[in-house]
Design an enzyme around this catalytic site. Structure first.
Site, PDB file in Angstrom:
ATOM      1  N   HIS A 209       0.796  -1.235   0.000  1.00 52.91           N
ATOM      2  CA  HIS A 209       0.000   0.000   0.000  1.00 52.91           C
ATOM      3  C   HIS A 209       0.827   1.282   0.000  1.00 52.91           C
ATOM      4  CE1 HIS A 209       0.819  -0.306   4.313  1.00 52.91           C
ATOM      5  NE2 HIS A 209       0.475   0.952   4.427  1.00 52.91           N
TER       6      HIS A 209
HETATM    7  N1  UDP Z   1      -3.961  -5.766   8.888  1.00 50.36           N
HETATM    8  C1  UDP Z   1      -5.236  -6.300   8.991  1.00 50.36           C
HETATM    9  N2  UDP Z   1      -5.885  -6.669   7.844  1.00 50.36           N
HETATM   10  C2  UDP Z   1      -5.324  -6.578   6.601  1.00 50.36           C
HETATM   11  C3  UDP Z   1      -3.999  -6.052   6.518  1.00 50.36           C
HETATM   12  C4  UDP Z   1      -3.352  -5.644   7.666  1.00 50.36           C
HETATM   13  O1  UDP Z   1      -5.770  -6.426  10.096  1.00 50.36           O
HETATM   14  O2  UDP Z   1      -5.943  -6.955   5.608  1.00 50.36           O
HETATM   15  C5  UDP Z   1      -3.275  -5.317  10.120  1.00 50.36           C
HETATM   16  C6  UDP Z   1      -1.929  -5.944  10.393  1.00 50.36           C
HETATM   17  O3  UDP Z   1      -2.046  -7.138  11.149  1.00 50.36           O
HETATM   18  C7  UDP Z   1      -1.209  -4.861  11.175  1.00 50.36           C
HETATM   19  C8  UDP Z   1      -1.778  -3.569  10.598  1.00 50.36           C
HETATM   20  O4  UDP Z   1      -2.993  -3.940   9.955  1.00 50.36           O
HETATM   21  O5  UDP Z   1      -1.556  -4.941  12.551  1.00 50.36           O
HETATM   22  C9  UDP Z   1      -0.816  -2.933   9.642  1.00 50.36           C
HETATM   23  O6  UDP Z   1      -1.417  -1.885   9.010  1.00 50.36           O
HETATM   24  P1  UDP Z   1      -0.876  -1.236   7.655  1.00 50.36           P
HETATM   25  O7  UDP Z   1      -0.063  -2.226   6.923  1.00 50.36           O
HETATM   26  O8  UDP Z   1      -2.059  -0.623   6.994  1.00 50.36           O
HETATM   27  O9  UDP Z   1      -0.014  -0.007   8.180  1.00 50.36           O
HETATM   28  P2  UDP Z   1       1.524   0.226   8.496  1.00 50.36           P
HETATM   29  O10 UDP Z   1       1.904  -0.699   9.606  1.00 50.36           O
HETATM   30  O11 UDP Z   1       2.291   0.019   7.239  1.00 50.36           O
HETATM   31  O12 UDP Z   1       1.561   1.660   8.936  1.00 50.36           O
END
Ligand code: UDP
Length: 367
Positions: A209
């Site tokens: 993403h």
């Molecule tokens: N996550 C979720 N469902 C999904 C994809 C990710 O629950 O389909 C959770 C994942 O386990 C983690 C969090 O979302 O706890 C990560 O979010 P994201 O990747 O959007 O953000 P980043 O960590 O890159 O800021």
């Protein structure tokens, strides 16, 4: 002491859940601590917001600013206007922000300008990549934060280099991992598991993403082609972030082993993550979760703000050239992916430590 807890986007909900639990626990013991949950509305649909409140038992927000949609600047402006109004109507003793999303930065700015102290959870991490909106959010937030709660010593070092006094930095661990440990026994097999004939250890879980990876449709196509070419007969499960969905639609890609699905609930996603042969991702939080669960993680980025997932954990950064996927998958399929260890203090007790510090600061009249 009254605390505003700010949450706006998917990773925020996972990080605030244990903090709310720890505050409620202390309030029930008669300690002077209360919270107001402010949802900025940055992520607003069921897949990206509502399901996390249900599955993680987060209470309904007292305030929903519904400031989602629009460009980064529009979102930021709407959140700032909404939060300023809220503080004008009823101020608070502390604004607690988590992570690195637009809501984190926007509310921190408003709070400080209105003389409300700011606590930043997951402070001090730096990718060094100024093209990431999250890096700007981190730097701006940390430049005005009063109390810094960190996940690792390298975050402490970054803050010390920035000139922050050590008395304002608290190395407490990782609240995202508190949530992981709390729910690990209740991870849920997704409804499509049997239909797709998935087997433990025999599929790849993919998430993408970051704007740098998904906004250019040829780049995204390159990733998918290389992943499918080198994942010798195993299914690839791809829960698609809303940002990525727009580009994928235009690509119109299909392959018998590629399963495009909506973003999953936390319990279903982490069931898939825990049982995957490997996770391929550009997320930050997922590299932490896979490190703790000991699942191989291939990160399609040139840098990370979470170096401990690489130095101690199961994560490898392979850059953003799709051609690098081949050799990473070769190591994986040979069974020689590195085994990791869990970073210090990622033990499920972080939120309790944070709340203990907040109570102490309040007792000492520092809040
Ligand atoms: N996550 C979720 N469902 C999904 C994809 C990710 O629950 O389909 C959770 C994942 O386990 C983690 C969090 O979302 O706890 C990560 O979010 P994201 O990747 O959007 O953000 P980043 O960590 O890159 O800021």
């Amino acid at each position: 002491m009254n605390i505003d807890i700010i949450a706006g986007a998917r990773p925020n909900f996972i990080k605030i859940a244990p903090i709310i639990d720890a505050i409620i626990y202390q309030a029930n013991l008669g300690r002077n601590i209360n919270f107001r949950l402010v949802h900025t509305g940055q992520h607003y649909d069921k897949n990206m917001s509502g399901s996390f409140f249900e599955q993680l038992g987060i209470p309904q927000p007292q305030i929903n600013m519904e400031a989602g949609g629009g460009s980064q600047a529009e979102q930021c402006a709407n959140i700032m206007i909404g939060y300023e109004k809220l503080l004008q109507e009823e101020s608070t003793d502390l604004c607690l922000v988590v992570g690195d999303v637009t809501s984190t930065m926007a509310c921190a700015i408003v709070a400080r300008k209105m003389n409300v102290p700011v606590a930043h959870i997951e402070a001090g991490i730096r990718s060094g990549d100024w093209t990431m909106p999250e890096e700007i959010n981190r730097i701006v937030t940390d430049s005005i934060t009063n109390y810094f709660f960190t996940t690792t010593n390298s975050a402490n070092e970054n803050l010390r280099k920035q000139g922050i006094e050590k008395e304002r930095i608290f190395l407490v661990g990782n609240t995202m991992i508190d949530t992981l440990y709390k729910h690990q026994n209740n991870f849920k097999k997704p409804s499509f598991w049997d239909g797709l004939n998935l087997k433990k250890g025999n599929y790849i879980l993919l998430t993408l993403h970051r704007p740098a990876n998904v906004d250019d449709k040829l780049k995204l196509q390159g990733f998918l082609e290389e992943i499918l070419k080198h994942t010798i007969n195993v299914p690839v499960i791809f829960p698609v972030h809303p940002r990525t969905a727009k580009v994928l639609l235009a690509l119109n890609i299909s392959h018998e082993r590629l399963h495009l699905i909506n973003p999953l609930g936390y319990l279903e996603f982490n069931y898939l993550s825990q049982n995957a042969l490997a996770v391929i991702t550009d997320s930050g939080g997922i590299t932490e979760e896979t490190t703790v669960m000991g699942v191989p993680c291939i990160t399609l980025r040139d840098s990370t703000e979470r170096p401990e997932t690489v130095e101690l954990g199961t994560n490898k950064l392979i850059g953003t050239n799709p051609k690098a996927i081949k050799s990473a998958l070769k190591i994986l399929f040979e069974g020689s992916w590195k085994k990791g260890t869990i970073p210090p203090l990622w033990d499920g007790q972080t939120a309790k430590r944070i709340v203990a510090v907040l109570l102490k600061l309040n007792e000492n009249k520092q809040l």
